[in-house]
Design an enzyme around this catalytic site. Structure first.
Site, short mmCIF file in Angstrom:
data_model
loop_
_atom_site.label_atom_id
_atom_site.label_comp_id
_atom_site.label_asym_id
_atom_site.label_seq_id
_atom_site.Cartn_x
_atom_site.Cartn_y
_atom_site.Cartn_z
N GLU A 93 12.80 66.25 119.63
CA GLU A 93 13.27 67.22 118.65
C GLU A 93 12.95 66.64 117.28
OE1 GLU A 93 17.48 68.41 116.60
OE2 GLU A 93 17.51 68.18 118.80
N ARG A 101 13.85 67.89 108.37
CA ARG A 101 14.45 67.34 107.15
C ARG A 101 13.41 66.76 106.21
NH1 ARG A 101 18.92 63.41 110.05
NH2 ARG A 101 19.66 64.89 111.61
N THR A 146 17.04 70.82 113.01
CA THR A 146 17.51 71.08 111.65
C THR A 146 16.77 72.27 111.04
OG1 THR A 146 17.65 68.66 111.50
CG2 THR A 146 18.34 69.91 109.57
N LYS A 171 23.99 73.99 121.24
CA LYS A 171 24.18 72.61 120.85
C LYS A 171 25.67 72.41 120.54
CE LYS A 171 22.51 69.53 117.14
NZ LYS A 171 21.53 69.43 116.02
#
Length: 319
Positions: free
Chosen positions: A41, A45, A69, A129
């Site tokens: 993953e 960012r 993210t 999640k």
């Protein structure tokens, strides 16, 4: 469940990767694949995330690469166009989730309370999640939340490490765990990809927890099986227990009443997850005797390798 999410479930651990420089993408992907976790993953960012996903997806097609993210639909498009096969977000943004659902893109948004889970259900999801996992109550919180939502599975991330991962994975509502302890930023920055590979291998071994369960000895008759078990009982105090097809001496030795699989007998190796262990060994090139698989409900609990080792058939058994 979506096919991509099923693959993630079999892998068990999703390395959460932060890359500041796309040049590190290929060697990192190589280290993860060699370590037994062909999955990542890559968090959005940093400016290098999109190109890193593109490199991993192109150079390692066997790898399951996703984007983390992800906060906007524009990032969804960039990630998917770069080769991301799944989307992960820290929170539940209905706009982003609906956008992914409508396009058939697997998405696991962050949740931390029942209201989040109900929102996810209303958007058509069956996997979410759980973030930040440890800070939001850990496995006990997930168990409490899972009770009323029987079809929902969780992918906890945040504070997961080698010491606590098995307490999460032991719960059948956990799809997989996200973690970064094997891909720490300082190791990536230092180019220590061999160490990342070794830490990844350790993570896999910790997750699978292989242990010798017992050795099965092929005997010609029930009388020979009892005699064999008696010998181990007399020598070591391994208490004899007679079963339908075999006689156990303690838990370590199984004397078969008639010849079973294996020229000499069989060796049983216990694991925390037969399904994940099978997936891992298949990635390494080993084949299985699919007809030998045993199930409890829809959960595989045992299966034999196709080939013998030293005259013994080898099978995995669920702890």
């Amino acid at each position: 469940m979506n096919e991509v999410l099923e693959k993630i479930q079999k892998i068990g651990i999703v390395p959460v990767v932060v890359l500041d420089d796309a040049k590190d993408a290929a060697p990192l992907a190589k280290a993860l694949c060699e370590g037994g976790l062909p999955c990542a993953e890559v968090t959005f960012r940093t400016a290098a995330a999109e190109e890193s996903i593109r490199i991993m997806a192109k150079e390692f097609p066997e790898m399951l690469v996703g984007a983390g993210t992800v906060l906007t639909t524009e990032q969804v498009d960039r990630a998917v166009n770069a080769g991301a096969k799944f989307i992960v977000s820290p929170g539940l943004n209905p706009t982003v989730v609906k956008y992914c659902v409508d396009k058939g893109i697997p998405v696991t948004p962050g949740t931390s309370n029942p209201s989040d889970v109900e929102m996810a259900i209303s958007l058509g999801l069956d996997v979410v999640k759980f973030f930040p996992a440890e800070q939001a109550g850990g496995i006990n919180m997930i168990k409490a939340m899972a009770a009323p939502y029987t079809q929902m599975k969780f992918m906890p991330t945040g504070g997961i490490n080698a010491k606590n991962i098995n307490s999460y994975l032991a719960f059948d509502k956990i799809l997989a765990c996200g973690g970064s302890w094997m891909v720490k930023k300082d190791l990536v920055a230092a180019g220590e990809f061999d160490k990342i590979r070794d830490l990844t291998k350790e993570a896999v071994q910790t997750m699978l927890g292989f242990e010798l369960a017992h050795i099965g000895i092929n005997c010609d008759s029930e009388a020979e099986a009892e005699k064999t078990a008696d010998a181990f009982d007399g020598l070591f105090g391994f208490t004899k227990k007679v079963g339908n097809s075999s006689v156990f001496a303690g838990t370590a030795v199984e004397a078969m009443k008639s010849k079973g699989l294996g020229s000499k007998g069989h060796i049983a190796v216990a694991t925390n997850s037969v399904v994940r262990a099978k997936n891992y060994l298949e990635m390494m090139g080993y084949k299985f005797n699919e007809e030998s698989a045993k199930f409890k409900g829809d959960k595989m609990t045992a299966i034999y390798l196709a080939d013998e080792i030293g005259g013994f058939a080898v099978h995995l058994v669920q702890k």
